[in-house]
Design a protein around this motif. Structure first.
Motif, PDB file in Angstrom:
ATOM      1  N   LEU A   1       0.917  -1.354   0.035  1.00 43.83           N
ATOM      2  CA  LEU A   1      -0.108   0.137  -0.007  1.00 43.83           C
ATOM      3  C   LEU A   1       0.860   1.087   0.084  1.00 43.83           C
ATOM      4  O   LEU A   1       0.566   2.345  -0.792  1.00 43.83           O
ATOM      5  CB  LEU A   1      -1.008   0.020   1.243  1.00 43.83           C
ATOM      6  CG  LEU A   1      -1.927   1.387   1.296  1.00 43.83           C
ATOM      7  CD1 LEU A   1      -2.841   1.266  -0.157  1.00 43.83           C
ATOM      8  CD2 LEU A   1      -2.850   1.105   2.614  1.00 43.83           C
ATOM      9  N   LEU A   2       1.969   1.140   0.845  1.00 41.94           N
ATOM     10  CA  LEU A   2       2.878   2.246   0.765  1.00 41.94           C
ATOM     11  C   LEU A   2       3.442   2.608  -0.510  1.00 41.94           C
ATOM     12  O   LEU A   2       3.450   3.625  -1.174  1.00 41.94           O
ATOM     13  CB  LEU A   2       3.945   2.084   1.727  1.00 41.94           C
ATOM     14  CG  LEU A   2       3.546   2.346   3.124  1.00 41.94           C
ATOM     15  CD1 LEU A   2       4.456   1.587   4.248  1.00 41.94           C
ATOM     16  CD2 LEU A   2       3.575   3.900   3.648  1.00 41.94           C
ATOM     17  N   ASN A   3       3.890   1.517  -1.244  1.00 44.84           N
ATOM     18  CA  ASN A   3       4.337   1.651  -2.525  1.00 44.84           C
ATOM     19  C   ASN A   3       3.312   2.067  -3.487  1.00 44.84           C
ATOM     20  O   ASN A   3       3.894   2.856  -4.664  1.00 44.84           O
ATOM     21  CB  ASN A   3       4.766   0.127  -3.129  1.00 44.84           C
ATOM     22  CG  ASN A   3       6.428  -0.139  -2.175  1.00 44.84           C
ATOM     23  OD1 ASN A   3       7.022   0.648  -1.684  1.00 44.84           O
ATOM     24  ND2 ASN A   3       6.462  -1.350  -2.266  1.00 44.84           N
ATOM     25  N   ALA A   4       2.338   1.753  -3.374  1.00 43.66           N
ATOM     26  CA  ALA A   4       1.102   2.135  -4.509  1.00 43.66           C
ATOM     27  C   ALA A   4       0.810   3.612  -4.236  1.00 43.66           C
ATOM     28  O   ALA A   4       0.745   4.222  -5.288  1.00 43.66           O
ATOM     29  CB  ALA A   4      -0.207   1.409  -4.196  1.00 43.66           C
ATOM     30  N   CYS A   5       0.809   4.286  -2.917  1.00 47.50           N
ATOM     31  CA  CYS A   5       0.598   5.408  -2.849  1.00 47.50           C
ATOM     32  C   CYS A   5       1.937   6.312  -3.280  1.00 47.50           C
ATOM     33  O   CYS A   5       1.708   7.384  -4.111  1.00 47.50           O
ATOM     34  CB  CYS A   5       0.387   5.832  -1.424  1.00 47.50           C
ATOM     35  SG  CYS A   5      -1.042   5.127  -0.896  1.00 47.50           S
ATOM     36  N   ALA A   6       3.044   5.798  -3.112  1.00 45.45           N
ATOM     37  CA  ALA A   6       4.283   6.508  -3.584  1.00 45.45           C
ATOM     38  C   ALA A   6       4.359   6.439  -5.161  1.00 45.45           C
ATOM     39  O   ALA A   6       4.696   7.519  -5.563  1.00 45.45           O
ATOM     40  CB  ALA A   6       5.597   5.797  -3.295  1.00 45.45           C
ATOM     41  N   GLU A   7       3.928   5.498  -5.659  1.00 47.09           N
ATOM     42  CA  GLU A   7       3.791   5.601  -7.208  1.00 47.09           C
ATOM     43  C   GLU A   7       2.569   6.695  -7.675  1.00 47.09           C
ATOM     44  O   GLU A   7       3.036   7.438  -8.683  1.00 47.09           O
ATOM     45  CB  GLU A   7       3.494   4.036  -7.734  1.00 47.09           C
ATOM     46  CG  GLU A   7       3.204   4.111  -9.178  1.00 47.09           C
ATOM     47  CD  GLU A   7       4.025   4.647 -10.189  1.00 47.09           C
ATOM     48  OE1 GLU A   7       5.457   4.909  -9.976  1.00 47.09           O
ATOM     49  OE2 GLU A   7       3.839   5.238 -11.079  1.00 47.09           O
TER      50      GLU A   7
ATOM     51  N   ALA B   1      -8.068   4.854   1.043  1.00 47.45           N
ATOM     52  CA  ALA B   1      -9.888   5.000   1.478  1.00 47.45           C
ATOM     53  C   ALA B   1     -10.459   3.942   1.131  1.00 47.45           C
ATOM     54  O   ALA B   1      -9.836   2.973   0.092  1.00 47.45           O
ATOM     55  CB  ALA B   1     -10.202   6.185   1.035  1.00 47.45           C
ATOM     56  N   VAL B   2     -11.447   3.504   1.723  1.00 41.07           N
ATOM     57  CA  VAL B   2     -12.043   2.325   1.459  1.00 41.07           C
ATOM     58  C   VAL B   2     -13.627   3.008   1.603  1.00 41.07           C
ATOM     59  O   VAL B   2     -13.853   3.756   2.290  1.00 41.07           O
ATOM     60  CB  VAL B   2     -11.760   1.109   2.402  1.00 41.07           C
ATOM     61  CG1 VAL B   2     -10.596   0.358   2.158  1.00 41.07           C
ATOM     62  CG2 VAL B   2     -12.119   1.508   3.968  1.00 41.07           C
TER      63      VAL B   2
ATOM     64  N   PRO C   1      -1.613   5.564   4.099  1.00 41.32           N
ATOM     65  CA  PRO C   1      -0.945   6.854   3.681  1.00 41.32           C
ATOM     66  C   PRO C   1      -1.833   7.941   2.969  1.00 41.32           C
ATOM     67  O   PRO C   1      -2.648   7.476   2.400  1.00 41.32           O
ATOM     68  CB  PRO C   1       0.007   6.273   2.673  1.00 41.32           C
ATOM     69  CG  PRO C   1       0.050   4.503   3.018  1.00 41.32           C
ATOM     70  CD  PRO C   1      -1.085   4.336   3.621  1.00 41.32           C
ATOM     71  N   GLN C   2      -1.185   9.296   3.311  1.00 40.32           N
ATOM     72  CA  GLN C   2      -1.817  10.153   2.328  1.00 40.32           C
ATOM     73  C   GLN C   2      -0.516  10.772   1.698  1.00 40.32           C
ATOM     74  O   GLN C   2       0.469  10.988   2.501  1.00 40.32           O
ATOM     75  CB  GLN C   2      -2.720  11.037   3.142  1.00 40.32           C
ATOM     76  CG  GLN C   2      -3.700  10.576   3.932  1.00 40.32           C
ATOM     77  CD  GLN C   2      -4.867  11.653   4.222  1.00 40.32           C
ATOM     78  OE1 GLN C   2      -4.721  12.917   4.580  1.00 40.32           O
ATOM     79  NE2 GLN C   2      -5.910  11.023   4.887  1.00 40.32           N
ATOM     80  N   GLY C   3      -0.741  11.327   0.497  1.00 34.06           N
ATOM     81  CA  GLY C   3       0.434  11.700  -0.134  1.00 34.06           C
ATOM     82  C   GLY C   3       0.164  13.058  -0.938  1.00 34.06           C
ATOM     83  O   GLY C   3      -0.990  13.343  -1.348  1.00 34.06           O
ATOM     84  N   PHE C   4       1.395  13.890  -1.160  1.00 35.08           N
ATOM     85  CA  PHE C   4       1.154  15.265  -1.463  1.00 35.08           C
ATOM     86  C   PHE C   4       2.430  15.842  -1.942  1.00 35.08           C
ATOM     87  O   PHE C   4       3.535  15.237  -1.692  1.00 35.08           O
ATOM     88  CB  PHE C   4       0.703  16.096  -0.133  1.00 35.08           C
ATOM     89  CG  PHE C   4      -0.435  15.663   0.585  1.00 35.08           C
ATOM     90  CD1 PHE C   4      -1.902  16.001   0.315  1.00 35.08           C
ATOM     91  CD2 PHE C   4      -0.114  14.853   1.744  1.00 35.08           C
ATOM     92  CE1 PHE C   4      -2.865  15.634   0.765  1.00 35.08           C
ATOM     93  CE2 PHE C   4      -1.462  14.444   2.453  1.00 35.08           C
ATOM     94  CZ  PHE C   4      -2.504  14.724   2.132  1.00 35.08           C
ATOM     95  N   ASP C   5       2.156  16.840  -2.814  1.00 31.78           N
ATOM     96  CA  ASP C   5       3.116  17.824  -3.274  1.00 31.78           C
ATOM     97  C   ASP C   5       3.804  18.599  -2.106  1.00 31.78           C
ATOM     98  O   ASP C   5       2.889  19.202  -1.435  1.00 31.78           O
ATOM     99  CB  ASP C   5       2.674  18.558  -4.453  1.00 31.78           C
ATOM    100  CG  ASP C   5       3.880  19.671  -5.013  1.00 31.78           C
ATOM    101  OD1 ASP C   5       4.489  19.438  -5.773  1.00 31.78           O
ATOM    102  OD2 ASP C   5       3.808  20.532  -4.189  1.00 31.78           O
TER     103      ASP C   5
ATOM    104  N   GLY D   1      -7.648   1.646  -0.439  1.00 34.60           N
ATOM    105  CA  GLY D   1      -6.846   1.258   0.653  1.00 34.60           C
ATOM    106  C   GLY D   1      -7.184  -0.076   1.143  1.00 34.60           C
ATOM    107  O   GLY D   1      -7.299  -0.960   0.216  1.00 34.60           O
ATOM    108  N   GLU D   2      -6.901  -0.535   2.408  1.00 39.40           N
ATOM    109  CA  GLU D   2      -6.928  -1.848   2.616  1.00 39.40           C
ATOM    110  C   GLU D   2      -7.937  -2.007   4.045  1.00 39.40           C
ATOM    111  O   GLU D   2      -7.781  -1.277   4.943  1.00 39.40           O
ATOM    112  CB  GLU D   2      -5.471  -2.337   3.263  1.00 39.40           C
ATOM    113  CG  GLU D   2      -4.471  -2.493   2.148  1.00 39.40           C
ATOM    114  CD  GLU D   2      -3.139  -2.603   2.387  1.00 39.40           C
ATOM    115  OE1 GLU D   2      -2.424  -3.257   1.708  1.00 39.40           O
ATOM    116  OE2 GLU D   2      -2.869  -2.356   3.712  1.00 39.40           O
TER     117      GLU D   2
END
Ligand SMILES: Nc1ccn([C@@H]2O[C@H](COP(=O)(O)OP(=O)(O)OP(=O)(O)O)[C@@H](O)[C@H]2O)c(=O)n1
Ligand SMILES: C[C@](O)(CO)[C@H](O)COP(=O)(O)O
Length: 225
Positions: free
Chosen positions: A113-119, A130-131, A161-165, A202-203
Motif C-alpha cells: 500500500l505504501l508503494n502504491a501511494c508512492a507511485e 480510502a475504502v 498513507p496520504q500523499g502530497f506535493d 486502501g486496505e
C-alpha cells in the motif's frame, strides 16, 4: 520517497498510561510494526518519526532492536496531529518534492500500500488511501435526532498513507494556521484550499489502533497473516 509518520499522540481513547504506540501488539510495540512496513516498502528512502521528545529514548531502543537500514529522523511533535504534521514538513530534507504521511497508529498497512501511494503521488497533487463505507451513515444533531442520510455510494473512509506535493502541502498548512482551521487529516486542508485529492484503494485491514478493541482486532488480523 520521503515518509512522515505522525506518532506524537497521547492515546486518550486507548486509556493507557503512555503513548499507545509503545504498547505491545503480539511480539513488539505498535510503532515497530509501522516502522517495519516502511522499512520493507521499496519506494521509501527516508523516514521521519514525529513524536514527543519524552518518547525518544523508547523509540531509539525500538529502532535499534529492529536494525532499520533506512535514514530515520526523530522530529518533535505538536499538541494536535495537524501541528505534528506541520512540524514534520519543516523537518523534511530540502530536496523533498513529494511526501507520504502515514499514521504510526495504522500499524497494519502493508508495504504494497505504501508503494502504491508512492507511485500514484507522482501523477497527482494529493491522494489518500480510502475504502468505501459499508454502513449506512446518519447525520445527527445535538439532541440525538437524525437530520439526514448521505448517499452511501459517495462515502469513503479515509485512511493513511496520504500523499502530497510538498510545496502545496506546506502552503495549505500555512493557510490553515492563518485561518484557524482544525482538521483531522491533511487531505482536508487540500480540500479547503480547493486542490484536488485523489483516492487510492486502501486496505480493509488498515485499521487505526485507537481503542483496546482495535488492539484485539489487530492481534486477530496478524494471527491470520
Ligand atoms: N498531537 C498529535 C496527536 C496525534 N498524532 C498521531 O496521529 C495519529 C492518529 O491519531 P490518533 O489515533 O487519534 O492518536 P492519539 O492522538 O494518540 O489518540 P487519542 O485521540 O485517542 O488521544 C497517531 O499515529 C498519533 O500518534 C500526532 O502525531 N500528534
Ligand atoms: C488521518 C486519519 O488516520 C484518517 O482516518 C485520521 O483522521 C486521524 O485520526 P483522528 O482519530 O481523527 O485523530
Amino acid at each position: 520517497m520521503y515518509l512522515l509518520i505522525p506518532s506524537a499522540g497521547t492515546g486518550k481513547r486507548m486509556g493507557a498510561d503512555r503513548n499507545k504506540l509503545l504498547l505491545h501488539l503480539r511480539s513488539q510495540p505498535i510503532i515497530a510494526w509501522t516502522m517495519l512496513a516502511a522499512e520493507a516498502a521499496s519506494s521509501i528512502s527516508w523516514i521521519g518519526i514525529i513524536s514527543q521528545p519524552h518518547d525518544w529514548e523508547d523509540l531509539k531502543a525500538i529502532m535499534a532492536d529492529l536494525k532499520l537500514t533506512k535514514p530515520i529522523k526523530l522530529i518533535a511533535g505538536g499538541s494536535t496531529r495537524q501541528e505534528s504534521v506541520y512540524n514534520g514538513l519543516q523537518a523534511l530534507p530540502a530536496d523533498a518534492k513529494q511526501v507520504l504521511i502515514h499514521d504510526g497508529a495504522r500499524c497494519l498497512a502493508t508495504p504494497d500500500l505504501l508503494n502504491a501511494c508512492a507511485e500514484a503521488i507522482r501523477h497527482c497533487p494529493g491522494l489518500i488511501a480510502a475504502v468505501p463505507v459499508k454502513d449506512t451513515i446518519k447525520v445527527v444533531d445535538e439532541s440525538g435526532i437524525i437530520q439526514s442520510t448521505p448517499e452511501r455510494s459517495q462515502l469513503w473512509a479515509a485512511q493513511t498513507p496520504q500523499g502530497f506535493d510538498v510545496d502545496l502541502l506546506k502552503q495549505c498548512h500555512a493557510e490553515g494556521v492563518r485561518q484557524g482551521w482544525e482538521v483531522t487529516d491533511d487531505a482536508a486542508l487540500f480540500e479547503k484550499c480547493g486542490i484536488e485529492v485523489h483516492i487510492v484503494p486502501g486496505e480493509e485491514t488498515n485499521l487505526k489502533v485507537t481503542t483496546p478493541q482495535d488492539l484485539a482486532i489487530a492481534e486477530f488480523i496478524l494471527s491470520n497473516r
